[in-house]
Write an enzyme that holds these catalytic residues in place. Sequence first.
Site, mmCIF file in Angstrom:
data_model
loop_
_atom_site.group_PDB
_atom_site.id
_atom_site.type_symbol
_atom_site.label_atom_id
_atom_site.label_comp_id
_atom_site.label_asym_id
_atom_site.label_seq_id
_atom_site.Cartn_x
_atom_site.Cartn_y
_atom_site.Cartn_z
ATOM 1 N N HIS A 121 61.579 42.988 35.584
ATOM 2 C CA HIS A 121 61.925 43.835 36.732
ATOM 3 C C HIS A 121 63.196 43.300 37.418
ATOM 4 C CE1 HIS A 121 60.718 45.946 40.656
ATOM 5 N NE2 HIS A 121 61.631 45.077 41.058
ATOM 6 N N GLU A 122 63.212 42.000 37.684
ATOM 7 C CA GLU A 122 64.390 41.400 38.331
ATOM 8 C C GLU A 122 65.614 41.457 37.426
ATOM 9 O OE1 GLU A 122 64.454 40.730 41.425
ATOM 10 O OE2 GLU A 122 62.303 41.050 41.658
ATOM 11 N N HIS A 163 67.351 44.795 37.777
ATOM 12 C CA HIS A 163 68.290 44.825 38.911
ATOM 13 C C HIS A 163 69.584 44.091 38.542
ATOM 14 C CE1 HIS A 163 65.461 46.313 41.859
ATOM 15 N NE2 HIS A 163 64.641 45.291 41.731
HETATM 16 ZN ZN LIG Z 1 62.833 44.936 42.704
#
Ligand SMILES: [Zn+2]
Length: 383
Positions: free
Chosen positions: A70-71, A74
Amino acid sequence: MFRIDTAFNLGKIFGIQFRLHYTWFIIFLLVTVSLSWQLFPMLYPGWSGLTYWVIGIVTSLLLFASVVTHELAHSLVARFYGIPVRSITLFIFGGVAQITREAARPGVEFKMAAAGPVCSLVIGGLFALLWLFTQDIVEPIAALAFWLAQINVVLAIFNLIPGFPLDGGRVFRSLMWRFTGNYKRSTQIAVRVGQGVGYLFILVGILIIFLQPFFQPLGLSWFSGLWLAFIGWFLENAASASYRQVQWRDGLRGFSASQVMTAVYPVVPPNITVNQLVYGYLFAGGHPFFMVADEGRLEGILTLDNIKSVPRQSWEMTQVKDIMTPVSKLNVAYPDQAVLSILEQMEEKDINQMPVVSGGRVIGLITRDNLIRFLRLRSELGA
Ligand SMILES: [Zn+2]
């Protein structure tokens, strides 16, 4: 607040430093124990003791791999738009990517923020597929897949709460920013919502703790209440911190290095010993930072860390020029450089001070303390 910078470096993923904060071990243990000891035995009786623990540990590790992914989502979008990412750190409340600056356009911020929750939904979908294919064949794998599918969807939804600094808060801000054109106002609103969400979590958490008989039937123990309040506290803190950061940037906008630098800094010659430096300059002046210059020409800088790297008994024999950071490895600022870009460089490289150089000569120094003082004076005088 946690000092997230006290973390172990575990290596690099896609060129981004991956780190573990010591508080991560607490949450890893909590998740593993509650899966292996409570949830799986309750839902799936009949596995062997070893199976509960192996599946519990693997599920827990895959959860954190999901958080890192998830990170990473980004981070990779940020990098695609030329915004450097310093690190991804796992800690007690999940993961955090240290993206060095804010997006300059709402469209970029939107994509950067949305990438995380979208990624979690995709991961959730993949685990749902795995569950579909294994449910009648291998129960432990199906159990693992089912839980990970659920948790990734929960993660996506939680992150979409429209309060800063959650992903949803950033999405919300980017939309407001896009439609009103007012970055500052949009940030203020998203931060207020974020603080509100934080307080709400704390309130609900406290209610769960004190009104246990009402919440117990819903499966909410006092511990869930405590955890919720704890997350709320963290969110409120993070929202306030990001607001301060925005105010900072706003206060520095339009100023150049020569307007905020200090010309008062200790300069030492390169050929004195560490002993002379400590007793002659450091203790006397109290500055934890020196410029090393020979007749005005900058040769390097010296911080307390450089001095600490030399054992006490070698102070007499070591010269300043042997331990300084030489000018060739130094980040320097220029007099007409925008202060904001200097601050970004400091954050990117994780440094606290930069000499301002003009024509090879040091004409001033910018430190973070310096910038804070500048902002404080500005707001005090209303200038
Ligand atoms: Zn996030």
